[in-house]
Design an enzyme around this catalytic site. Structure first.
Site, PDB file in Angstrom:
ATOM      1  N   GLU A  70       0.829  -1.213   0.000  1.00 53.13           N
ATOM      2  CA  GLU A  70       0.000   0.000   0.000  1.00 53.13           C
ATOM      3  C   GLU A  70       0.865   1.265   0.000  1.00 53.13           C
ATOM      4  OE1 GLU A  70      -2.939  -0.193   3.103  1.00 53.13           O
ATOM      5  OE2 GLU A  70      -4.007  -1.863   2.161  1.00 53.13           O
ATOM      6  N   GLU A 215      -5.805  -8.584  -0.317  1.00 52.86           N
ATOM      7  CA  GLU A 215      -6.342  -8.668   1.045  1.00 52.86           C
ATOM      8  C   GLU A 215      -7.845  -8.442   1.004  1.00 52.86           C
ATOM      9  OE1 GLU A 215      -4.831  -6.024   4.031  1.00 52.86           O
ATOM     10  OE2 GLU A 215      -2.724  -6.441   3.578  1.00 52.86           O
TER      11      GLU A 215
END
Length: 414
Positions: A70, A215
């Protein structure tokens, strides 16, 4: 557990050693703090691959190297080096004849300019498009790699529960469908989020980029001021997720009909030492001791009706009726508690005048008592605009009024 693939957040040698001679395909990760060096220097990329992948590749089925985690959600200092790091690592893998390993990077859902509703209108943030996303998508297309995306219906629903039903987030077939402006109908929130990504990629010239969910999941435990995170909802979400993603023929999404979407459930274990809200520590399928939080079949063969009954969902108080106080955690290190108290009274803008000498809450004159007052004042002021009772693990919520004599703690209604 019959896991087909696992993703780890480094290239941990003991884990890679344990996974040798298994059929499990593995994704490893270059840590965020190494991206700049790898992006600047090809020899650093070669060293990383040689040290962390080459020695395990023969026995452990390493199939993906993810560059950071991220990154585009953090400081933009790293952004210019992300795609160069991906390119350097790709070349290093080829030079060392590790041709089965693809390179990508996990993205988060905050890369959109606005809401994911309607998905057909979704677009990437303008500060990311030309500088990072277009070069990244070009690299992924050229190397036939997937776009990895962390996508959580739990957070999307939690941010807008008045407009998104819990049933829609939990793949409930009886939930009302959402109809996009383009006429497509959506039966669940995950498909909305994924098609927002598909639409945004199409707008920058990559309508066919392959997607992998790096995820997703649902927490099984929550703080007193949170909603929806319990064992029944977590079990329902992940069981239905598995059935959906392993359906044959593949279901895909309304914009990607019949497409296989590889999906990683976050996470294998509850992270009992992780800071932040209780939900952050309770996304796991297993407790830290290895026992199951709830039963789940990861092969997709087990029907929902075949599971044992789940515990009943705990009753929730009517909105605005639950009284909470934010107090200090007496078990935490006193140095950490003192630092949290300083933050609350300083940058946190809590009113700490009552805990100064002569104030109504100066006594008892100790760090735990003073921190409790400051934390509660902060939480009372800022809860409605996103303030939490966490303070890096130094605070806890309680339903017991801690007021003492002339020292009054105002409650927060949630």
């Amino acid at each position: 557990m019959k896991v087909g693939k696992v993703k780890i957040y480094d290239a941990n040698p003991p884990i890679l050693h344990e996974l040798r001679n298994s059929k499990i395909k593995v994704s490893v990760m270059l840590p965020n703090e190494q991206i700049i060096a790898v992006g600047m220097n090809k020899s650093v990329a070669n060293d990383f691959v040689r040290t962390n992948i080459s020695g395990f590749y023969g026995d452990t089925k390493i199939r993906t190297l993810l560059v950071g985690n991220e990154i585009l959600s953090g400081s933009n200092e790293t952004w210019p080096y992300l795609v160069p790091a991906m390119i350097n690592l790709h070349h290093a893998l080829r030079e060392q004849k590790l041709r089965k390993v693809k390179v990508s990077t996990p993205l988060a859902m905050n890369l959109f300019q606005a809401s994911v509703f309607p998905p057909s209108k979704a677009a990437f943030r303008t500060d990311l498009v030309d500088s990072v996303l277009k070069p990244m998508l070009k690299f992924l297309a050229r190397t036939r790699s997937s776009v990895f995306i962390d996508v959580y219906p739990f957070f999307e629903w939690g941010a807008n529960p008045s407009n998104i039903s819990l049933d829609f987030a939990l793949f409930d077939p009886s939930a009302p469908k959402y109809k996009d402006e383009n006429g497509l109908e959506y039966e669940n929130l995950l498909d909305v989020q994924l098609d927002a990504l598909v639409s945004a990629m199409a707008k920058v010239g990559y309508p066919d980029a392959r997607i992998t969910i790096s995820e997703t999941g649902w927490p099984s435990k929550m703080d007193l001021d949170q909603k929806g995170a319990d064992i029944p909802n977590a079990a329902i979400f992940n069981r239905r997720l598995v059935k959906k993603m392993l359906a044959r023929p593949p279901l895909g999404t309304p914009l990607r009909k019949a497409k296989v979407i590889d999906t990683y459930i976050f996470a294998l274990f509850n992270e009992n030492l992780k800071p932040g809200p209780t939900t952050e520590r309770n996304f796991g399928l297993l407790y830290p001791n290895g026992t199951h939080v709830y039963d789940i079949d990861l092969t997709g063969n087990k029907n929902e009706s075949e599971y044992e009954p789940l515990p009943p969902v705990p009753p929730e108080a009517a909105p605005g009726s639950l009284k909470l106080w934010c107090i200090a955690n007496p078990q935490i290190d006193m140095g950490a508690l003192g630092a949290a108290l300083s933050y609350a009274c300083g940058e946190g803008s809590a009113d700490c005048a009552p805990i100064q000498p002569g104030g109504s809450c100066f006594f008892p004159n100790n760090t735990v008592s003073h921190a409790s007052y400051a934390f509660n004042d902060y939480y009372n002021k800022f809860h409605k605009i996103g303030g939490t009772c966490v303070f890096a693990g130094a605070a806890d919520l309680t339903t017991v009024d801690p007021s003492n004599g002339s020292c009054k703690y105002p409650p927060t209604f949630v």
